[in-house]
Design an enzyme around this catalytic site. Structure first.
Site, PDB file in Angstrom:
ATOM      1  CG  HIS A 124      -0.208  -0.096   2.531  1.00  0.00           C
ATOM      2  ND1 HIS A 124       0.280   0.991   3.206  1.00  0.00           N
ATOM      3  CD2 HIS A 124       0.105  -1.173   3.294  1.00  0.00           C
ATOM      4  CE1 HIS A 124       0.854   0.606   4.323  1.00  0.00           C
ATOM      5  NE2 HIS A 124       0.762  -0.709   4.408  1.00  0.00           N
ATOM      6  CG  ASP A 125      -0.407   4.233   1.327  1.00  0.00           C
ATOM      7  OD1 ASP A 125      -1.307   4.925   0.826  1.00  0.00           O
ATOM      8  OD2 ASP A 125      -0.597   3.532   2.344  1.00  0.00           O
ATOM      9  N   GLY A 142       5.063  -1.019   2.752  1.00  0.00           N
ATOM     10  CA  GLY A 142       4.233   0.148   2.477  1.00  0.00           C
ATOM     11  C   GLY A 142       5.013   1.449   2.409  1.00  0.00           C
TER      12      GLY A 142
END
Length: 262
Positions: A124-125, A142
């Site tokens: 994520h991200d 992440g």
């Protein structure tokens, strides 16, 4: 010639998904709501794409890839987040790429012309540039940033919140726990350490001898001169007056939030 999408009869495509012209979707693939697939993209069999996900033009997504799933973050509470993938990317078997998180900016972004090979994980991200190669089994935690033209070798990994600059090379099995400046090679040890510049990669991309010499000089200043980081930065600032590449290294150092790999 523009043709309608070709969707295998066993594929499950949500009516709310937006599928562009000339798209191919293979057998038993599942395309969720709020997924946009750009023109010319080919999706193999048994692929799962969850939304919100935006995929650009002319991508190639191989069988068993899983894109746009919920972030693997205990703080995630179901907020609206997205995965955004650019154009002409190759995404191979069993790749997993997660959406962003609400407190991490909300987006995972993949640029253009990247090779994401089998069993790669992008969490994520993460923010990925262009022309990056992820070799088999490499993984990002992440909030990682990867600059253009970086190569991650097989079984390498990058710790959360780390940044890797453009044209860097991460060696096989190398674990990156600090920010890696542009052009630097990390290799040889499990906890990766700088091992020179990626000179061979730079030559392949058209860097001439004076440019490479300036980068080597900057590397020696940063890593081999026995200087503290503030002292090295002062000398790099002088060198950057004559080299845009050294300026890029200096800018990277100035925006580094984790400890620099040294």
């Amino acid at each position: 010639m523009t043709r309608p999408a070709s969707i295998h009869p066993t594929a499950q495509v949500d009516p709310a998904a937006v599928i562009g012209a000339n798209v191919g979707i293979g057998a038993y693939s599942v395309i969720g709501a709020d997924v946009h697939v750009g023109e010319g993209t080919v999706i193999g069999p048994h692929v799962v794409i969850e939304g919100p996900t935006r995929i650009g033009r002319d991508n190639r997504i191989a069988q068993f890839a899983s894109l746009g799933g919920d972030p693997q973050d205990k703080k995630f509470g179901g907020e609206h987040t997205e995965l955004v993938i650019g154009d002409r990317n190759l995404i191979r078997e069993f790749v997993t790429i997660n959406r962003g998180t609400g407190d991490g900016g909300g987006f995972t972004r993949i640029g253009n012309d990247n090779w994401v090979l089998a069993y790669v994980h992008i969490a994520h991200d993460c923010q990925i540039g262009n022309n990056v190669v992820f070799s088999n089994y490499s993984a990002l935690a992440g909030h990682v940033e990867i600059g253009d033209w970086t190569i991650l070798s097989g079984y390498s990994g990058v710790h959360q919140f780390c940044k890797v600059g453009a044209h860097a090379f991460i060696g096989m099995g190398c674990l990156v726990g600090h920010d890696v400046p542009p052009f630097v090679t990390m290799a040889n040890e499990q906890q990766g350490r700088p091992r020179g510049i990626n000179s061979e990669g730079l030559k392949r991309r058209g860097f001439d001898a004076p440019r490479i010499a300036a980068i080597k000089r900057a590397y020696r200043t940063l890593y081999m001169a026995g200087l503290s980081l503030p002292e090295a930065r002062e000398q790099l600032a002088t060198q950057a007056r004559e080299s845009d590449d050294v300026r890029a290294m200096l800018d990277f150092i100035d925006r580094s939030e984790r400890a620099l790999a040294r």
